[in-house]
Design a protein around this motif. Structure first.
Motif, PDB file in Angstrom:
ATOM      1  N   UNK A   1      20.537  30.704  65.732  1.00 33.65           N
ATOM      2  CA  UNK A   1      21.749  30.633  66.526  1.00 33.65           C
ATOM      3  C   UNK A   1      21.647  29.532  67.575  1.00 33.65           C
TER       4      UNK A   1
ATOM      5  N   UNK B   1      26.030  34.942  62.076  1.00 31.14           N
ATOM      6  CA  UNK B   1      26.573  35.401  63.360  1.00 31.14           C
ATOM      7  C   UNK B   1      27.561  34.409  63.970  1.00 31.14           C
ATOM      8  N   UNK B   2      27.531  33.163  63.543  1.00 24.86           N
ATOM      9  CA  UNK B   2      28.395  32.163  64.167  1.00 24.86           C
ATOM     10  C   UNK B   2      29.647  31.870  63.352  1.00 24.86           C
ATOM     11  N   UNK B   3      29.564  31.934  62.031  1.00 26.03           N
ATOM     12  CA  UNK B   3      30.732  31.578  61.220  1.00 26.03           C
ATOM     13  C   UNK B   3      31.250  32.747  60.413  1.00 26.03           C
ATOM     14  N   UNK B   4      30.505  33.858  60.382  1.00 25.31           N
ATOM     15  CA  UNK B   4      30.874  35.028  59.588  1.00 25.31           C
ATOM     16  C   UNK B   4      30.856  34.738  58.093  1.00 25.31           C
ATOM     17  N   UNK B   5      30.161  33.677  57.670  1.00 25.53           N
ATOM     18  CA  UNK B   5      29.971  33.421  56.239  1.00 25.53           C
ATOM     19  C   UNK B   5      28.834  34.315  55.749  1.00 25.53           C
TER      20      UNK B   5
ATOM     21  N   UNK C   1      22.418  29.374  83.860  1.00 26.90           N
ATOM     22  CA  UNK C   1      22.082  27.975  83.599  1.00 26.90           C
ATOM     23  C   UNK C   1      21.319  27.795  82.294  1.00 26.90           C
ATOM     24  N   UNK C   2      20.790  28.894  81.740  1.00 24.06           N
ATOM     25  CA  UNK C   2      20.063  28.781  80.469  1.00 24.06           C
ATOM     26  C   UNK C   2      21.020  28.363  79.364  1.00 24.06           C
ATOM     27  N   UNK C   3      20.754  27.201  78.791  1.00 22.30           N
ATOM     28  CA  UNK C   3      21.575  26.663  77.723  1.00 22.30           C
ATOM     29  C   UNK C   3      20.997  27.116  76.387  1.00 22.30           C
TER      30      UNK C   3
ATOM     31  N   UNK D   1      25.350  21.590  67.786  1.00 21.43           N
ATOM     32  CA  UNK D   1      26.800  21.439  67.705  1.00 21.43           C
ATOM     33  C   UNK D   1      27.370  20.951  69.031  1.00 21.43           C
ATOM     34  N   UNK D   2      26.786  21.420  70.141  1.00 22.16           N
ATOM     35  CA  UNK D   2      27.377  20.965  71.405  1.00 22.16           C
ATOM     36  C   UNK D   2      27.022  19.511  71.685  1.00 22.16           C
TER      37      UNK D   2
ATOM     38  N   UNK E   1      23.783  26.066  67.937  1.00 24.10           N
ATOM     39  CA  UNK E   1      24.667  25.885  69.095  1.00 24.10           C
ATOM     40  C   UNK E   1      24.295  24.625  69.856  1.00 24.10           C
TER      41      UNK E   1
ATOM     42  N   UNK F   1      27.265  17.452  69.220  1.00 21.25           N
ATOM     43  CA  UNK F   1      27.911  16.892  68.033  1.00 21.25           C
ATOM     44  C   UNK F   1      26.886  16.369  67.029  1.00 21.25           C
TER      45      UNK F   1
END
Lengths: 499, 328
Positions: A446, A184-188, A139-141, A453-454, A450, A456
Motif C-alpha cells: 500500500x 485495498x487501493x483499487x478493489x481489483x 506528518x508521516x507520509x 503515485x503521489x 501511494x 506520479x
C-alpha cells in the motif's frame, strides 16, 4: 488544572466505575488470551449493551477490556505458543521457550510487570503530549510507512533459524498470502481465482492460529509420551533487581510502542515486532540467546504493545481518527453516545479526555493485580498430559478461527495452514517470518504504491524526499545505523576504538 | 391403528397446529452487518437496533461479516432460510455487485425493509490550500494538469464515483492517490500528503468545524450547511444529484409477507426515533426511512445513475445495458 484532576479522579472515587474498570480488565485478560476472540469484537458487542448507559460507564468498561486484552494475548503465547492476539506474536518467540524450560510462572510475572510499565508510559505520553504527538503522527507520509515496514521486515533475518534462505522464502510466502483478496487501493481482485470467498482475503489471525497453534500441536504429537515439564511457580513476581535491570530496555521499547501506536496506519502488532527487533540488535549479552527464552525478548514486545494502547488513544482523542482497530470501534461508540469524536472533542468535552486518562490508569493498576494473581493455575495448563491438552488446543483454535469473522472458511484456512506449517517445521522452516510477511506485506504494498503515485511514478522525486523530509531522513539514518552496526567492519572499528 | 402410528399422527397434528398458531417473530432475529465493527454501517445499525427490538418485541442479535466490499455478508444472508429471521444490514455496495462482477446477485435479490439514510458528499481540501470553492479548484486543476493530488479509494467508493461523474463531463487531470478508506484518506489530507478529496459529510464535518479542513462544495443542486452546490461550477452534474452512499436493512425476496411487514413496521419506528435521527443527521446523513416500493425506487435510481457513470468511465466489468439497468 484542579478541574482536570477532578475529571481524572472521577473514575477512582465512584465505586460503580471502579467495579466496571476492574470487571473490564479481568474480562479483557481472558478475551485476549483466547486466540480469535479479539478486543475489537468484545468492544463492538459491548456497544449494543452499553448503549443506554452513561457514557462514562461504557468507557470505563471498554478501557479495562482494551488494556486487559492487549496484555492477555501474552498468556497463550507463553503457555501454548499460540498468540492470543497479533500483538502478542513477538511474545511467543521467547516466552514459549521459557515455558518449555519450566519457567512459565516467571515469564508471566515479568510480562505483567513490563506490560504495566509500558502501559503507564503510553498513558503518560497521552496525558502530557497528545496534541503534539498527533501533529507529529500526521506528518508521516506513505514513504515513511514504507520505510517502517521495511525496517520490520528486516526482522526476517533474526527469525530465520538455521537458514536465512528458508527464512526469506517463508517471509515471501507470507507477503503473497497477504496480497490475496481485493486490492485495498483499487478493489481489483488479486489471486482470487474467481472465488467469492477469496475476495475477502485470507484472515491473518486465521493464519496465525494455524501456523502457531495447529502446527505446534501436530509437532508435539511426535513426543506425546514425553512427560510434561514441571513448572517452577515458586518465583513469579520478578525481583526488584531484575526489574531494575530491564527497566531501560522496557522504557526504550515503550517509546517505540507509543510512537508506532499513535500512527494511524500501524498498531500494537507492528510496535511489538519493531521492539523485539530493537531488543535483539541492541542487547549485547542477552540473558540467553534470543529465541531460546531470553528475558529481553519478552520485555521488549510486551512493553511496546501495552504502550501502544496509550499511543492509539492519541489520534482518537485529538482528531477522531482511529489509531488501531479497537479505537475505531470506540469512536463508533462515542458517536452512538451522542458525542462527536474529532478535533473539537478535547475542546468541547475536556472532561472526557481526563476521564479516559484516569480510567486507563486505574485499569493499568488492576492489570498489575489481576496479572500477578492466578498465575499458578494458568501454569498448570502446561502440566496437563498432552493427550488431553493437544485436542483441547485444537478445539480452541477452531473456535477462535471461526470467531474472527463468523466465517467457516477461516477455520479451513486455519487447518490448512496448520498442516502446512507442520511440514515446514519438519523441514527446518520457521513459521514466524510468514506471519511477519502477512502483517507487513500489505503495509509495504500500500505505502509503496501511494508514495510512487503521489510522485506520479517519478523515482527521482521519491528519493529526493529522503533528504527534504526530516522524518524520512531520521528513519533512513536510524535504519542505516541499525544495519551498519551488525556488520563486521563496524564491530572491528568499535574494537579498535575501545583499545 | 397401532399405538405408534397414533402417536405419529398426534405429533403431526400438534406440529401443524403450532405452525399455524406461531406468529412471526417467535424467536430472536439475527442481523448481518456487511462491514466491520466501528465502520459507518456498523454505527448506523447499532445505534438504532435497540429501538427496533422494542418495536419488534424480540431480541436482535447483530454480527459483523465483513470482507470483499461486503460480498461475504450479503452472500451469507442469501444462503440462509427465507424465514425472516436473518436480515442484512448493508450499505450501497451490493447495488453494483453485478456491474463490477463481484457477485452473481445485487439488491434485486433482496427486499428492502428500510432504506435508512443517504449521505451528503462534500468536496474538502486541506486548510492551507488556496481554493475557496469547487469552481476555483476545477479551474486550477485544469490549468495545472497533474499538480493537484486527490484522495481516492477503490472502485465503487464515494471518491472514485464522484470523480468518475466529473470526468464524464469535463477534463479533470488530477493525480489520484488511493487509500484504503476515508479514515486513512482524511489522515493524509490533514497531514498535507494529498490536497483534496470527495468524502461523505459525516466523516469530515468535525475537521471542518475545527478549521483543519475546508469545505469547497457539496455534490447536490442545493447548498448544504453553507457549502455551495457543485452544480454551480459544473451544471452537467445535475443529472446525477442528489447522490451519496446509503444504509439499509434487507431480507431475501421470498421471505413471507407477514415477516416483511412486521420487520418494516419495526424498523420504520426505530429509524424515526428522535435520538437516533439526531445522531444520524449530526453525522451528515439525510434521513430517508423508506420501505417497500419507495425504497426499491430509490435503490433503482441510485443503481442506474452509478452503473452508467461507471460504464461511461470504462470501469464497468459488465455493461449495465446487458444487466437490464436503464439509463438514468
Amino acid at each position: 488544572m484542579t478541574e482536570a484532576l477532578g475529571y481524572f479522579l472521577s473514575s477512582w472515587i465512584d465505586p460503580g466505575l471502579i467495579g466496571l474498570v476492574a470487571a473490564g480488565t479481568l474480562a479483557g485478560i481472558y478475551v485476549g488470551a483466547i486466540p480469535g476472540l479479539s478486543v475489537t469484537m468484545a468492544v463492538s458487542i459491548l456497544i449494543s449493551f452499553t448503549f443506554k448507559w452513561d457514557v462514562h460507564q461504557a468507557l470505563a468498561l471498554m478501557c479495562g477490556i482494551y488494556l486487559g486484552g492487549v496484555y492477555g494475548g501474552s498468556r497463550t503465547a507463553i503457555l501454548l505458543n499460540i498468540p492470543g492476539a497479533p500483538s502478542a506474536i513477538a511474545t511467543a518467540f521467547d516466552g514459549y521457550p521459557m515455558a518449555k524450560r519450566g519457567e512459565a510462572g516467571a515469564a508471566i510475572g515479568l510480562t505483567t510487570v513490563v506490560s504495566v510499565i509500558g502501559g503507564f508510559v503510553g498513558i503518560g505520553a497521552l496525558a502530557l503530549a497528545a496534541p503534539m504527538m498527533s501533529d507529529f503522527a500526521l506528518k508521516f507520509d506513505s514513504r515513511d510507512y514504507l520505510l517502517l515496514a521495511i525496517w520490520g521486515i528486516l526482522l526476517v533475518g533474526s527469525l530465520s533459524g538455521e537458514s536465512l534462505a528458508k527464512g526469506i522464502f517463508a517471509g515471501a510466502l507470507g507477503v503473497t498470502i497477504g496480497t490475496v483478496g481485493l486490492d485495498p487501493l483499487t478493489a481489483e481482485p488479486r489471486l482470487t481465482f474467481g472465488s467469492m470467498q477469496l475476495t475477502a482475503g485470507i484472515s491473518y489471525v486465521a493464519a496465525m492460529i494455524g501456523f502457531f497453534g495447529v502446527a505446534e500441536v501436530l509437532a508435539q504429537v511426535h513426543d506425546i509420551k514425553l512427560k510434561a515439564v514441571r513448572q517452577d511457580v515458586s518465583k513469579i513476581v520478578p525481583s526488584w533487581a531484575m526489574v531494575k535491570k530491564y527497566l531501560p530496555l522496557s522504557l526504550r521499547t515503550s517509546t517505540i510502542g507509543v510512537i508506532v501506536g499513535a500512527l494511524p496506519g500501524a498498531g500494537g502488532d507492528i510496535a511489538a515486532l519493531l521492539a523485539y527487533d530493537h531488543a535483539k540488535r541492541s542487547t549485547k549479552n542477552p540473558s540467553r540467546p534470543f529465541g531460546e527464552g531470553a528475558y529481553e525478548g519478552l520485555v521488549a514486545p510486551e512493553s511496546a504493545n501495552n504502550a501502544a494502547v496509550g499511543g492509539a488513544h492519541v489520534p482518537m482523542l485529538t482528531l477522531g481518527i482511529p489509531g488501531d482497530a479497537v479505537t475505531a470501534v470506540i469512536i463508533g461508540a462515542l458517536y452512538i453516545h451522542g458525542l462527536n469524536p474529532g478535533p473539537m472533542l478535547m475542546i468541547q468535552t475536556p472532561d472526557l479526555f481526563w476521564f479516559l486518562v484516569g480510567a486507563l490508569c486505574l485499569a493499568n493498576i488492576f492489570l498489575l493485580i489481576f496479572g500477578l494473581t492466578g498465575i499458578r493455575i494458568f501454569c498448570k495448563i502446561m502440566e496437563i498430559p498432552k493427550p488431553i491438552l493437544l485436542p483441547m488446543i485444537l478445539v480452541l483454535s477452531a473456535v477462535g478461527a471461526y470467531a474472527i469473522n463468523n466465517n467457516p472458511v477461516d477455520v479451513y484456512w486455519m487447518l490448512g495452514f496448520g498442516v502446512f506449517g507442520y511440514f515446514m517445521k519438519m523441514y527446518g522452516f520457521q513459521v514466524a517470518p510468514i506471519i511477519l510477511g502477512i502483517i507487513l506485506g500489505p503495509l509495504m504494498d500500500r505505502s509503496y504504491r501511494q508514495a510512487m503515485l503521489s510522485e506520479q511514478g517519478d523515482l527521482m522525486n521519491y528519493f529526493i524526499g529522503f533528504f527534504t523530509s526530516p522524518i524520512t531522513a531520521t528513519i533512513v539514518v536510524a535504519m542505516a545505523l541499525t544495519v551498519l552496526s551488525q556488520t563486521p567492519w563496524w564491530q572491528n572499528w568499535r574494537k579498535r576504538a575501545s583499545t | 391403528m397401532s399405538n405408534y402410528s397414533k402417536f405419529l399422527g398426534a405429533a403431526a397434528l400438534t406440529l401443524l397446529s403450532t405452525m399455524a398458531a406461531a406468529e412471526y417473530p417467535e424467536r430472536e432475529v439475527s442481523g448481518v452487518i456487511q462491514w466491520g465493527a466501528g465502520g459507518a454501517t456498523d454505527v448506523a445499525v447499532r445505534g438504532m437496533v435497540s429501538y427496533a427490538e422494542e418495536a419488534l418485541g424480540k431480541k436482535i442479535v447483530l454480527q459483523n461479516k465483513p470482507g470483499g466490499v461486503g460480498v461475504i455478508g450479503a452472500n451469507f444472508v442469501q444462503q440462509q432460510a427465507s424465514d425472516g429471521y436473518t436480515f442484512l444490514a448493508g450499505a450501497e455496495n451490493p447495488a453494483l455487485y453485478k456491474v463490477m462482477s463481484l457477485a452473481d446477485f445485487d439488491y434485486k435479490a433482496f427486499y428492502p425493509i428500510n432504506v435508512i439514510s443517504r449521505a451528503n458528499v462534500l468536496v474538502v481540501a486541506n486548510k492551507d490550500k488556496p481554493w475557496t470553492n469547487f469552481k476555483e479548484l476545477l479551474a486550477d486543476v485544469q490549468a495545472h494538469p497533474g499538480a493537484v493530488k486527490m484522495y481516492t479509494a477503490g472502485t465503487g467508493s464515494v471518491p472514485f464515483t464522484t470523480s468518475a461523474m466529473i470526468t464524464s463531463l469535463t477534463k479533470f487531470p488530477v493525480t489520484p492517490v488511493p487509500f484504503d478508506g476515508d479514515g486513512p484518506g482524511i489522515t493524509a489530507m490533514l497531514g498535507g500528503h494529498v490536497d483534496f478529496g470527495f468524502i461523505a459529510a459525516g466523516a469530515v464535518q468535525e475537521h471542518i468545524k475545527a478549521g483543519r479542513l475546508k469545505v469547497l462544495g457539496v455534490l447536490d443542486a442545493k447548498p448544504y450547511n453553507g457549502a455551495p452546490p457543485m452544480t454551480e461550477a459544473l451544471p452537467g452534474l445535475e443529472k446525477y444529484v442528489p447522490w451519496g452512499s446509503f444504509f439499509g436493512i434487507f431480507v431475501k425476496n421470498d421471505v413471507p409477507d407477514d415477516a416483511k411487514m412486521k420487520l418494516a413496521a419495526a424498523f420504520k419506528k426505530a429509524v424515526d426515533n428522535p435520538t437516533y435521527k439526531e445522531m444520524m443527521e449530526g453525522r451528515g446523513n439525510v434521513m430517508l426511512n423508506l420501505s417497500g416500493d419507495e425504497a426499491r425506487k430509490f435503490i433503482d435510481r441510485w443503481q442506474s445513475v452509478t452503473a452508467w457513470v461507471y460504464q461511461d468511465a470504462g470501469v464497468a466489468k459488465v455493461s449495465p445495458a446487458e444487466l437490464g439497468i436503464p439509463k438514468p
